[in-house]
Design a protein around this motif. Structure first.
Motif, short mmCIF file in Angstrom:
data_model
loop_
_atom_site.label_atom_id
_atom_site.label_comp_id
_atom_site.label_asym_id
_atom_site.label_seq_id
_atom_site.Cartn_x
_atom_site.Cartn_y
_atom_site.Cartn_z
N ALA A 119 -29.89 63.74 -24.14
CA ALA A 119 -29.74 64.88 -23.31
C ALA A 119 -29.43 63.70 -21.91
N ARG A 120 -29.20 61.98 -22.45
CA ARG A 120 -28.17 61.58 -21.37
C ARG A 120 -26.46 61.08 -22.12
N ALA A 121 -25.97 61.90 -22.62
CA ALA A 121 -25.23 62.41 -23.43
C ALA A 121 -24.23 63.57 -22.94
N ASP A 122 -25.87 64.59 -23.25
CA ASP A 122 -25.41 65.74 -22.16
C ASP A 122 -25.27 65.77 -20.69
N ASP A 123 -26.07 65.18 -20.20
CA ASP A 123 -25.80 64.50 -18.84
C ASP A 123 -24.11 63.99 -18.34
N LEU A 124 -24.57 63.39 -19.41
CA LEU A 124 -23.10 62.29 -19.00
C LEU A 124 -21.42 63.18 -19.09
N ALA A 125 -21.79 64.24 -20.48
CA ALA A 125 -20.72 64.90 -20.20
C ALA A 125 -20.49 65.47 -19.18
N LEU A 126 -21.90 66.43 -18.50
CA LEU A 126 -22.21 67.30 -17.39
C LEU A 126 -21.17 66.82 -16.33
N ASN A 127 -21.79 65.93 -16.66
CA ASN A 127 -20.73 65.24 -15.02
C ASN A 127 -19.78 63.96 -14.96
N ARG A 128 -18.98 63.95 -16.75
CA ARG A 128 -17.47 62.94 -16.82
C ARG A 128 -16.72 64.22 -16.33
N GLY A 173 -18.65 73.14 -13.68
CA GLY A 173 -18.75 73.71 -12.44
C GLY A 173 -18.16 74.96 -12.97
N THR A 174 -18.30 75.80 -11.90
CA THR A 174 -18.50 77.09 -10.78
C THR A 174 -17.03 77.55 -10.37
N VAL A 175 -16.66 78.57 -11.09
CA VAL A 175 -15.08 79.21 -10.03
C VAL A 175 -15.63 79.62 -9.05
N LYS A 176 -15.17 79.09 -8.33
CA LYS A 176 -14.87 79.94 -6.96
C LYS A 176 -14.48 80.26 -5.97
N GLU A 189 -9.62 77.45 -7.24
CA GLU A 189 -11.31 76.54 -6.67
C GLU A 189 -12.14 76.42 -7.64
N ILE A 190 -12.70 74.98 -7.87
CA ILE A 190 -13.97 74.84 -8.97
C ILE A 190 -15.07 74.41 -8.18
N VAL A 191 -15.94 74.14 -7.86
CA VAL A 191 -17.05 73.89 -7.31
C VAL A 191 -18.15 73.11 -8.12
N LEU A 192 -18.18 71.97 -8.56
CA LEU A 192 -18.84 70.97 -9.17
C LEU A 192 -20.55 71.15 -9.53
N GLU A 193 -21.23 70.65 -9.78
CA GLU A 193 -22.75 70.68 -9.91
C GLU A 193 -23.49 69.81 -8.51
N ASP A 194 -22.65 69.07 -7.65
CA ASP A 194 -23.09 68.31 -6.77
C ASP A 194 -22.17 68.73 -5.77
N GLY A 195 -21.91 69.98 -5.38
CA GLY A 195 -21.37 70.74 -4.37
C GLY A 195 -20.07 70.21 -4.24
N THR A 196 -19.25 69.78 -4.50
CA THR A 196 -17.29 68.71 -4.80
C THR A 196 -16.87 70.24 -4.92
N GLU A 197 -15.68 70.20 -4.08
CA GLU A 197 -14.92 71.47 -4.02
C GLU A 197 -13.65 71.08 -4.73
N HIS A 235 -0.55 70.10 -7.54
CA HIS A 235 -1.51 69.37 -5.96
C HIS A 235 -3.04 69.70 -6.46
N LEU A 236 -3.84 68.50 -6.61
CA LEU A 236 -5.01 68.58 -6.19
C LEU A 236 -5.16 68.09 -4.89
N GLU A 237 -6.64 68.54 -4.56
CA GLU A 237 -7.63 68.31 -3.76
C GLU A 237 -8.63 68.53 -4.18
N VAL A 238 -9.32 67.40 -3.19
CA VAL A 238 -11.08 66.69 -3.79
C VAL A 238 -11.72 67.38 -2.18
N HIS A 239 -12.74 68.36 -2.45
CA HIS A 239 -13.30 68.45 -0.75
C HIS A 239 -14.74 67.95 -1.39
N PRO A 240 -15.28 66.77 -0.90
CA PRO A 240 -16.64 66.81 -1.49
C PRO A 240 -17.62 67.83 -0.72
#
Length: 259
Positions: A119-128, A173-176, A189-197, A235-240
């Protein structure tokens, strides 16, 4: 011998005949004192029968019995030993059951640990996070000033490389949105689990659509020169939280990724 002896015997016989004449019973001979102490023949026979019976009983109780006294002792000892053996067997069985229960508990704990690790590995994989491209060089950093950008200030991190290089999602994440976006060219644009785009710009081709679920490392498009560019690059941008842009280089490092 004297001649008077035959005469005395004759006299005795004569007297006996007189005393046992017709209608008279012969007199019973007198027994001596020591003879009176002896049992009569009938009593002797009865005593013999009693003695034989007692002997038979004694013999039957000790000799004819299939389990003599010493056998009773041996059998009793055997039963006692068997009882102790049964107790030992029972204790051994209890110990075996306890060992099996302990082994089952250990196996269950190990299974729970494996599940937790997975479960931890899955969580890390999900958030890596991973690098979005390979075979690149950094040509522009966040915050640089230049007339090349409409805002006068660079809002992302540029990974220059051959056109058509594979672009992957840096995290799950999910493609916005995906499509052409003016100066950004083909943008996803892809939205991550924590809302970061995360924005991926200047692509030559986009291969995902809004609503698609992606994991870290999934292909989302290919590098190109669409929009306001001087050469093929990403060109990569990060929008928390979907807000203003932050330094992608620092964001990648925070997730153990070093561009």
């Amino acid at each position: 011998m004297s001649s008077s002896a035959p005469k005395r015997r004759a006299d005795v016989r004569e007297n006996d005949r007189r005393s046992t004449g017709p209608g008279k019973r012969a007199a019973r001979p007198q027994r001596s004192a020591w003879q009176k102490l002896l049992p009569s023949p009938a009593m002797a026979g009865a005593l013999a029968l009693i003695t034989a019976g007692v002997g038979s009983v004694a013999y039957s109780s000790q000799t004819d019995s299939p389990f003599p006294q010493n056998s009773y002792t041996a059998i009793s000892q055997t039963y006692a030993d068997d009882t102790d053996a049964n107790v030992d067997v029972s204790r051994s069985a209890d110990r075996r059951v306890s060992a099996e229960q302990a082994a089952a508990q250990v196996a269950q704990q190990q299974s729970q640990i494996r599940e937790a690790v997975q479960a931890r590995a899955d969580d890390l994989a999900l958030n890596r996070w991973v690098l979005p491209v390979t075979g690149y060089r950094i040509t522009a950093r966040f915050g640089q000033s230049s007339g090349l950008w409409s805002s006068g200030r660079h809002t992302g991190l540029d990974f220059a490389g051959p056109s058509g290089s594979t672009i992957v999602s840096v995290a799950a994440g999910t493609v916005k949105s995906s499509g052409y976006a003016g100066a950004y060219g083909n943008k996803t644009e892809i939205v991550l689990e924590d809302g970061t785009e995360i924005w991926y710009c200047h692509q030559s081709r986009v291969v995902v659509e809004p609503g698609d679920q992606v994991a870290a490392g999934d292909v989302i498009g290919y590098t190109g020169s669409t929009g306001n560019v001087t050469g093929p690059h990403l060109h990569l941008e990060v929008h928390p939280g979907g807000g203003g842009a932050v330094d992608p280089f620092a964001a990648l490092q925070e997730h153990d990724v070093n561009p």
